[in-house]
Design a protein around this motif. Structure first.
Motif, PDB file in Angstrom:
ATOM      1  N   GLU A 420       0.824  -1.204   0.000  1.00 56.62           N
ATOM      2  CA  GLU A 420       0.000   0.000   0.000  1.00 56.62           C
ATOM      3  C   GLU A 420       0.861   1.258   0.000  1.00 56.62           C
ATOM      4  O   GLU A 420       0.648   2.187  -0.773  1.00 56.62           O
ATOM      5  N   VAL A 421       1.863   1.247   0.876  1.00 54.45           N
ATOM      6  CA  VAL A 421       2.755   2.390   0.954  1.00 54.45           C
ATOM      7  C   VAL A 421       3.492   2.574  -0.362  1.00 54.45           C
ATOM      8  O   VAL A 421       3.626   3.680  -0.892  1.00 54.45           O
ATOM      9  N   ILE A 425       3.506   5.858  -2.848  1.00 51.52           N
ATOM     10  CA  ILE A 425       4.707   6.563  -3.304  1.00 51.52           C
ATOM     11  C   ILE A 425       4.681   6.688  -4.821  1.00 51.52           C
ATOM     12  O   ILE A 425       4.965   7.744  -5.383  1.00 51.52           O
ATOM     13  N   GLN A 426       4.291   5.588  -5.466  1.00 52.94           N
ATOM     14  CA  GLN A 426       4.200   5.597  -6.924  1.00 52.94           C
ATOM     15  C   GLN A 426       3.147   6.602  -7.397  1.00 52.94           C
ATOM     16  O   GLN A 426       3.382   7.358  -8.337  1.00 52.94           O
ATOM     17  N   GLU A 427       2.045   6.606  -6.685  1.00 52.41           N
ATOM     18  CA  GLU A 427       0.976   7.552  -7.055  1.00 52.41           C
ATOM     19  C   GLU A 427       1.464   8.986  -6.949  1.00 52.41           C
ATOM     20  O   GLU A 427       1.151   9.847  -7.770  1.00 52.41           O
ATOM     21  N   ARG A 428       2.255   9.242  -5.905  1.00 53.98           N
ATOM     22  CA  ARG A 428       2.751  10.603  -5.682  1.00 53.98           C
ATOM     23  C   ARG A 428       3.731  11.011  -6.792  1.00 53.98           C
ATOM     24  O   ARG A 428       3.730  12.162  -7.260  1.00 53.98           O
ATOM     25  N   ASP A 446       0.490  12.207   4.745  1.00 51.68           N
ATOM     26  CA  ASP A 446      -0.090  10.950   5.205  1.00 51.68           C
ATOM     27  C   ASP A 446       1.002   9.961   5.606  1.00 51.68           C
ATOM     28  O   ASP A 446       0.970   9.356   6.677  1.00 51.68           O
ATOM     29  N   LEU A 447       1.992   9.822   4.745  1.00 44.45           N
ATOM     30  CA  LEU A 447       3.074   8.874   5.019  1.00 44.45           C
ATOM     31  C   LEU A 447       3.925   9.334   6.204  1.00 44.45           C
ATOM     32  O   LEU A 447       4.432   8.516   6.967  1.00 44.45           O
ATOM     33  N   LYS A 448       4.030  10.646   6.327  1.00 43.68           N
ATOM     34  CA  LYS A 448       4.811  11.175   7.449  1.00 43.68           C
ATOM     35  C   LYS A 448       4.169  10.756   8.769  1.00 43.68           C
ATOM     36  O   LYS A 448       4.868  10.410   9.738  1.00 43.68           O
ATOM     37  N   GLY A 451       5.216   7.563   9.785  1.00 48.04           N
ATOM     38  CA  GLY A 451       6.636   7.417  10.097  1.00 48.04           C
ATOM     39  C   GLY A 451       7.529   7.218   8.884  1.00 48.04           C
ATOM     40  O   GLY A 451       8.657   6.755   8.995  1.00 48.04           O
ATOM     41  N   ILE A 452       7.002   7.588   7.732  1.00 49.70           N
ATOM     42  CA  ILE A 452       7.825   7.465   6.531  1.00 49.70           C
ATOM     43  C   ILE A 452       8.024   8.847   5.920  1.00 49.70           C
ATOM     44  O   ILE A 452       7.057   9.534   5.589  1.00 49.70           O
ATOM     45  N   ILE A 453       9.280   9.243   5.823  1.00 50.04           N
ATOM     46  CA  ILE A 453       9.591  10.575   5.323  1.00 50.04           C
ATOM     47  C   ILE A 453      10.045  10.465   3.864  1.00 50.04           C
ATOM     48  O   ILE A 453      10.925   9.669   3.530  1.00 50.04           O
ATOM     49  N   LEU A 454       9.407  11.265   3.022  1.00 51.46           N
ATOM     50  CA  LEU A 454       9.763  11.253   1.604  1.00 51.46           C
ATOM     51  C   LEU A 454      10.651  12.430   1.275  1.00 51.46           C
ATOM     52  O   LEU A 454      10.459  13.532   1.779  1.00 51.46           O
TER      53      LEU A 454
END
Length: 466
Positions: A420-421, A425-428, A446-448, A451-454
RNA sequence: GGCGGCAUAGCCAAGUGGUAAGGCAGAGGACUGCAACUCCUUUACCACCGGUUCGAAUCCGGUUGCCGCCUCCA
């Protein structure tokens, strides 16, 4: 230049000269296992583990011994309070110790001797001291006859006369001299006890280290280490016992770490500012705590506070980021570029500086600054349009190798993301291509929260755990 | 009272004779769609007073302040 150690015994730095080529016999005073360890106990654990790691890095075979004091007044008290028995309490907190200290990346000792498992050696030790006239029995207790040991006070630089003046003389004292200290104490009814030539009892505090150091490492050891507060009387007494018995130098080098204060105050039970490792590692990365401890020279006092820890986290992140930055640029790196050799030599030079700093009485503060130099240069290197695999590898390898000497891991775990994550990321990425920044930011936020930083870089989007 | 240690930028911290490493935080700029990461720029009368020296944060003496050990303690 080899390794220089500041020796408390001589109050100066000395070149390390092992008893046996390539080997280090090292004894560190361990905890009394009646409770979880506090942050002050963590300092010697981390500091001397780093000393050990550095020796090992320099190809020494380190025989590292750390004892557990598993019977004494505090344990008896704890057992009574908790409605338990001394052995259970000891077992429980020995496990807790290993767990806590393990979280900091402290390697297990080669030997973890316990007082209760070395009772015959301890009794034998005391017995010989009595035979030699260095100890005497008095009402079921055995005391060390301090005045029988000429150089008493050499470690703490105190004269025996001064000490005698200041010593307390307690009522009902069975000692010949106030400076004499207990080797064996007779027990009260019902307390845990062992048979001995002087009746049932248990050992005094200082004797265990002398007896166990001798058993596991020999009559003369290379390094004896512990907290500064142990210098007197504990280590002073160890020297007296061991040297009176063996008639040889006990330890060639004495190392003592400085104290820890909490928010600028002494850590004490009355102030209620005891910080247990068990608790603090729930909220702070143990790696950050280790890094923080090593950012100050081990002999200097260190202050402990939330704000300082926060700063340490940011500092460590900088180093870890550099490692990740390098990792990220691996794919787009080329085989070789013109200035490879130049950079690789530079990296090599940093490594040598790191070694020089560690050789200088384990100056981890300066060693860490070399890590920052490496970090800075790596980032600068990554500014260039073309990067080479060789240089990136050199930076990564060296950064990681040197950090590991300090027990710090700079490489992030290469875990996989769930589908899902991954899809988000791909969608973004697609959204950004279509300049749909609103959706892109939504996903990032949302991901932040998860706990996931892009991070968007010229080489593409990447992620990390926050 | 005895022994020992410490005093360096807003904060943390190296440096122990040749005109002050590094990090955090802050400010400005670059990069970025915006961020993040990163890069560039930027901040020190080295507690005070004397002394030694061509030259001291660094050595010596003194002053002030803080701390540890001397009692269980890492």
């Amino acid at each position: 230049m080899g390794i220089q150690i500041y020796n408390t015994l001589t109050r100066q730095k000395e070149a390390f000269q092992p008893i046996e080529e390539g080997k280090v016999r090292m004894y560190v005073c361990g905890p009394t296992v009646y409770n979880y360890i506090h942050i002050g106990n963590a300092r010697p654990a981390i500091v001397f583990d780093t000393v050990r790691k550095y020796f090992q890095y320099q190809n020494y075979d380190v025989h590292y011994v750390l004892n557990f004091t598993d019977v004494d007044d505090k344990l008896i008290k704890a057992a009574n309070e908790l409605g338990s028995e001394v052995p259970e309490i000891a077992e429980r907190f020995i496990e807790a110790y290993k767990e806590d200290v393990g979280a900091f990346g402290v390697e297990e000792a080669v030997d973890h001797p316990r007082v209760t498992e070395n009772m015959s050696e301890i009794i034998e030790f005391i017995n010989t001291l009595v035979e030699k006239g260095h100890a005497y029995e008095s009402g079921g207790d055995v005391y060390f006859r301090t005045r029988s040991f000429d150089s008493y006070g050499k470690l703490s630089q105190q004269s025996i006369d001064e000490l005698r003046t200041g010593a307390r003389i307690e009522v009902g004292e069975k000692k010949e001299d106030p400076l004499d200290f207990t080797l064996w104490k007779t027990t009260k009814d019902g307390e845990i006890a062992w048979e001995s030539p002087w009746g049932e009892g248990r050992p005094g505090w200082h004797i265990e280290c002398s007896a166990m150091a001798k058993k596991y490492l020999g009559e003369t050891i290379d390094i004896h280490a512990g907290g500064q507060d142990l210098t007197f009387p504990h280590h002073e007494n160890e020297i007296a016992q061991s040297e009176a018995l063996n008639e040889k130098q006990f330890a060639n080098y004495w190392m003592h770490n400085g104290y820890i204060k909490i928010e600028n105050e002494k850590m004490s039970k009355s102030l209620g500012n005891f910080v247990l490792v068990h608790d603090i590692i729930k909220h702070h990365d143990p790696q950050v705590i280790r890094f923080f401890m090593l950012s100050v020279h081990y002999r200097h006092p260190i202050n402990f506070s939330e704000a300082l820890l926060e700063g340490a986290k940011n500092s460590l992140d900088r180093i870890k980021n550099a490692y990740e930055n390098l990792e990220h640029r691996k794919q787009s790196a080329t085989n070789q570029t013109e200035d490879d050799e130049q950079w690789i030599q530079k990296v090599e030079a940093y490594k040598n500086t790191f070694i020089e700093e560690m050789n200088d009485d384990f100056n981890t503060a300066n060693a860490i600054s070399v890590l920052f130099d490496l970090t800075k240069d790596a980032n600068v290197y990554l500014q260039s349009t073309h990067t080479s695999e060789n240089v990136i590898a050199a930076f990564q390898h060296t950064l990681s190798e040197l950090a590991e000497v300090l027990g710090i891991h700079v490489a992030g775990e290469n875990e996989l993301l769930d589908e899902e994550v991954d899809a988000l990321i791909q969608e973004r990425i697609d959204a950004r291509k279509n300049r749909n920044f609103q959706r892109a930011d939504e996903i990032r936020d949302d991901l932040k929260d998860r706990g996931i930083i892009l991070e968007d870089t010229p080489q593409g989007t990447r992620w990390k755990r926050g």
